[in-house]
Design an enzyme around this catalytic site. Structure first.
Site, PDB file in Angstrom:
ATOM      1  N   SER A 108     -15.759   1.992  -1.523  1.00 40.14           N
ATOM      2  CA  SER A 108     -14.904   2.107  -2.715  1.00 40.14           C
ATOM      3  C   SER A 108     -13.434   1.828  -2.386  1.00 40.14           C
ATOM      4  O   SER A 108     -13.113   0.784  -1.847  1.00 40.14           O
ATOM      5  CB  SER A 108     -15.104   3.487  -3.345  1.00 40.14           C
ATOM      6  OG  SER A 108     -14.533   3.535  -4.613  1.00 40.14           O
ATOM      7  N   ASP A 242     -10.143  -1.154  -8.096  1.00 39.48           N
ATOM      8  CA  ASP A 242     -10.269  -0.532  -6.782  1.00 39.48           C
ATOM      9  C   ASP A 242     -11.202  -1.404  -5.929  1.00 39.48           C
ATOM     10  O   ASP A 242     -11.669  -2.456  -6.379  1.00 39.48           O
ATOM     11  CB  ASP A 242     -10.710   0.941  -6.888  1.00 39.48           C
ATOM     12  CG  ASP A 242     -12.200   1.112  -7.078  1.00 39.48           C
ATOM     13  OD1 ASP A 242     -12.817   0.231  -7.698  1.00 39.48           O
ATOM     14  OD2 ASP A 242     -12.754   2.126  -6.607  1.00 39.48           O
ATOM     15  N   ASP A 244     -14.222  -1.616  -5.043  1.00 36.52           N
ATOM     16  CA  ASP A 244     -15.541  -2.072  -5.492  1.00 36.52           C
ATOM     17  C   ASP A 244     -15.597  -2.265  -7.001  1.00 36.52           C
ATOM     18  O   ASP A 244     -16.675  -2.408  -7.584  1.00 36.52           O
ATOM     19  CB  ASP A 244     -16.641  -1.123  -5.009  1.00 36.52           C
ATOM     20  CG  ASP A 244     -16.493   0.292  -5.559  1.00 36.52           C
ATOM     21  OD1 ASP A 244     -15.363   0.697  -5.884  1.00 36.52           O
ATOM     22  OD2 ASP A 244     -17.524   0.982  -5.679  1.00 36.52           O
ATOM     23  N   ASP A 246     -15.263  -0.450  -9.673  1.00 36.63           N
ATOM     24  CA  ASP A 246     -15.782   0.458 -10.707  1.00 36.63           C
ATOM     25  C   ASP A 246     -14.631   1.229 -11.360  1.00 36.63           C
ATOM     26  O   ASP A 246     -14.821   1.896 -12.366  1.00 36.63           O
ATOM     27  CB  ASP A 246     -16.871   1.410 -10.167  1.00 36.63           C
ATOM     28  CG  ASP A 246     -16.435   2.205  -8.946  1.00 36.63           C
ATOM     29  OD1 ASP A 246     -15.288   2.043  -8.489  1.00 36.63           O
ATOM     30  OD2 ASP A 246     -17.276   2.983  -8.447  1.00 36.63           O
TER      31      ASP A 246
HETATM   32 ZN   LIG Z   1     -14.759   2.478  -6.547  1.00 38.21          ZN
END
Ligand SMILES: [Zn+2]
Length: 462
Positions: A108, A242, A244, A246
């Site tokens: 992340s 961010d 990744d 999400d």
């Molecule tokens: Zn994330």
């Protein structure tokens, strides 16, 4: 079952919402293989065996992916490998490929030496006690043996088609995007090539060392590059993801940060126009301005616990079309699948702005001007953090204060409100204060500081 396969994880990696550790210290490829085997056991109990697997742009991700796939296959799973991309594309793959589960290898927004696993079972987040169960199965070596299969199954084109299909708008926009060298890179480049308007991409190349800045758009300094570009190019909006993708962060046409609870007002008004009376959810850290705006737009505001898996579950329970958190997780269950997808949130936001009479900056200016603190974090031992919150709640109750206890304490006063809650993931207490003016904010901060010191928590100036 063979106990000789038993595998012990470093106890710190099995967390509330995901599995996460530091590569070479608390997490390595044998751990990934054991996660695959233990997850396959849980999956087999629910009668499933098709698992979609994806990975982010971290240097350690390909190795973890190989080991995870190997573990899943040794336990008889049919693995659909979607390859490198953002976390929401893995969630999409679970729906699109009608998989029984999904696992995303991602660290992340965390530093480059960390990595981890976000999991889905069926179409639901896999978290809390379910993650602890992975540890118990692995420790007992209680695995299923079987001969699985693996297949490279890209879903990028299908995902892009869905995103592009979701776009509508009357005028072309100028948009700056900061991918932060995160996992959305290729998908984002392909997406903007298919959207109308003018697009300026920053840090679009995937690079697991994150050379430009830390991929966390909730921290103001990580948005500086985006703010400068928006101002220099005269953009309507700037959008950041961010690591990744999400979570989303946005800035208006003047380069000013529009926090997630402000962006949610724009989105809620649009969703409520088609779903009058719907429940819109946000967490206890969100501004009162958001909850008031939802009610004013004819919706049912619902303040809920912080934690993206918890919010997702509550959404399903209340059939809510939209939810979001201060941390930048925003979930659409309106014309989308209910999972957190910053690319989709970007497309919906652009669609609204491209048909709106007012600019994004004018929207921001139209919001009531309250003064608030950012998220405050006070270190507190793991063993004490929940007790402190209970002590504060008890003292406030004895004093007859107006307290909402859905997650920690959120105290309403004539000045505004302050929040204190124990983090689910770290040895810290999290707080926030919001008031009508600076004098009121001062009083709220004093009340918070006084409660913390009465419970023996060290309070630096804030
Ligand atoms: Zn994330």
């Amino acid at each position: 079952m063979s106990s000789s396969d038993a595998h012990r994880f470093d106890p710190t990696i099995l967390r509330e919402y995901d599995i996460r550790g530091t590569i070479g210290q608390t997490l390595d490829a044998p751990d990934a293989r054991a996660i695959g085997r233990a997850f396959a056991k849980v999956l087999s109990r629910s009668g499933g065996k098709r698992v979609a697997v994806g990975y982010d742009g971290r240097l350690s991700s390909p190795e973890l992916e190989l080991a995870l796939v190997d573990g899943l296959m040794k336990s008889g799973c049919e693995v659909l490998r979607i390859g490198r991309g953002p976390t929401p594309m893995l969630y999409f793959a679970v729906w699109h490929l009608e998989a029984d589960a999904g696992i995303m290898i991602t660290g992340s927004h965390n530093p480059p030496d960390q990595n981890g696993f976000k999991m889905m079972l069926g179409r639901k987040p896999f978290y809390g006690e379910q993650i602890q169960e992975i540890g118990r199965i692995a420790a007992a070596g209680d695995f299923v043996n079987g001969e699985g299969s693996e297949r490279t199954t890209p879903v990028t084109e299908a995902y892009l088609d869905k995103l592009v299909e979701a776009y509508s708008g009357n005028r072309p926009l100028k948009v700056a995007w900061d991918n932060g060298n995160g996992a959305a890179g290729e998908v984002l480049q392909a997406l903007v090539a298919r959207l109308p308007g003018e697009h300026f991409l920053l840090n679009e190349t995937i690079d697991g060392t994150f050379p430009a800045h830390h991929p966390d758009p909730t921290v103001a300094e990580n948005l500086e590059q985006l703010q400068e570009t928006v101002r220099a190019k005269g953009c309507d909006i700037g959008i950041a993801f961010d690591g990744d993708a999400d979570r989303i962060g946005v800035v208006d046409g003047q380069g000013r940060i529009v926090w997630a609870d402000q962006l949610l007002i724009l989105l809620a008004r649009s969703v409520l126009a088609n779903h009058p009376g719907a429940t819109i959810i946000s967490d206890v850290k969100a501004s009162q301005v958001l909850f008031d705006a939802i009610a004013a737009a004819g919706g049912k505001p619902l303040m809920y616990k912080t934690g993206h898996s918890l919010i997702k579950s509550k959404m399903a329970e209340t059939q809510s079309p939209l939810a979001g958190e201060m941390s930048g997780y925003i979930f659409f269950d309106d014309r989308w699948y209910g999972f957190d997808d910053a690319l989709y949130v970007a497309v919906r936001t652009l669609s609204i702005l491209a048909s709106a009479e007012e600019s994004f900056a004018a929207f921001r200016d139209s919001l009531p001007a309250l003064v608030n603190t950012p998220e405050l974090r006070f270190p507190c031992p793991e063993s004490r953090k929940f007790e402190v919150v209970t002590e504060v709640r008890d003292r406030l109750a004895a004093a007859g204060a107006d307290v909402d206890g859905i997650d920690g304490v959120r105290v309403n006063t004539s000045d505004g409100w302050w929040l204190l809650r124990a983090s689910n993931t770290q040895a810290v207490l999290v707080a926030r204060c919001e008031a009508k003016d600076d004098t009121g904010l001062g009083r709220l901060k004093e009340a918070l500081a006084s409660q913390l010191s009465q419970s023996g928590v060290e309070v630096p100036a804030f």
